[in-house]
Design a protein around this motif. Structure first.
Motif, PDB file in Angstrom:
ATOM      1  N   UNK A  58       0.833  -1.207   0.000  1.00  0.00           N
ATOM      2  CA  UNK A  58       0.000   0.000   0.000  1.00  0.00           C
ATOM      3  C   UNK A  58       0.866   1.256   0.000  1.00  0.00           C
ATOM      4  N   UNK A  59       1.876   1.281   0.845  1.00  0.00           N
ATOM      5  CA  UNK A  59       2.746   2.457   0.915  1.00  0.00           C
ATOM      6  C   UNK A  59       3.565   2.631  -0.368  1.00  0.00           C
ATOM      7  N   UNK A  60       3.981   1.525  -0.977  1.00  0.00           N
ATOM      8  CA  UNK A  60       4.697   1.602  -2.250  1.00  0.00           C
ATOM      9  C   UNK A  60       3.790   2.225  -3.318  1.00  0.00           C
ATOM     10  N   UNK A  61       2.534   1.821  -3.325  1.00  0.00           N
ATOM     11  CA  UNK A  61       1.575   2.370  -4.276  1.00  0.00           C
ATOM     12  C   UNK A  61       1.319   3.849  -4.049  1.00  0.00           C
ATOM     13  N   UNK A  62       1.207   4.248  -2.784  1.00  0.00           N
ATOM     14  CA  UNK A  62       1.004   5.674  -2.489  1.00  0.00           C
ATOM     15  C   UNK A  62       2.208   6.499  -2.912  1.00  0.00           C
ATOM     16  N   UNK A  63       3.414   5.978  -2.702  1.00  0.00           N
ATOM     17  CA  UNK A  63       4.634   6.683  -3.105  1.00  0.00           C
ATOM     18  C   UNK A  63       4.680   6.842  -4.617  1.00  0.00           C
TER      19      UNK A  63
END
Length: 154
Positions: A58-63
């Motif tokens: 999820x955090x990779x996608x937000x970045x």
């Protein structure tokens, strides 16, 4: 009859409800819901913290989506500068229109679109990972026009 009533009450008390997280796309972006209640992306981030693999995805996608926004904005600025120069006409030799600026703008916008698509896929995958990890069997007591019965959801 008493045993059936007692068994029914126990089944209702011990139903296991998995927290479903949903992500729906709308015109402005994504709408996240947790058990039917609207949630912001920061709340969704906190909710996904129970599953570290889903949280990392999820955090990779937000970045990636943030980087895509920055790249697309920079590409738009490059194209805007070129359009302004063309509109006003370049009269001086120092202010000539270059082919590099719009090419860089188009490349930045194209890269931004690709990163945005990749980031959205990562976010959807993280939601699916979380829902699969937390999905549990649910037993409910239901009633309808045919009578009373149990429903088993996997």
């Amino acid at each position: 009859m008493r045993t059936f009533l007692l068994f029914s009450i126990l089944m209702i008390c011990f139903t296991s409800n998995a927290q479903q997280v949903e992500l729906k796309k709308n015109f402005w972006g994504y709408k996240a819901t947790i058990n039917g209640q609207k949630a912001s992306m920061s709340e969704l981030d906190a909710h996904l913290s129970r599953n570290l693999q889903a949280l990392e995805t999820f955090r990779k996608g937000k970045t990636k989506r943030t980087l895509a926004t920055v790249m697309s904005f920079a590409g738009g600025v490059c194209l805007g500068i070129t359009a302004a120069k063309i509109y006003h006409g370049s009269t001086s030799s120092d202010d000539q229109i270059s082919v590099v600026t719009p090419a860089v703008g188009v490349a930045l916008i194209g890269g931004g679109i690709a990163l945005s698509i990749s980031g959205n896929k990562n976010i959807k995958n993280s939601i699916n990972q979380f829902n699969k990890a937390t999905s549990m069997t649910e037993v409910k007591l239901i009633s309808n026009q045919n009578g009373v019965g149990f429903a088993l959801s996997l």
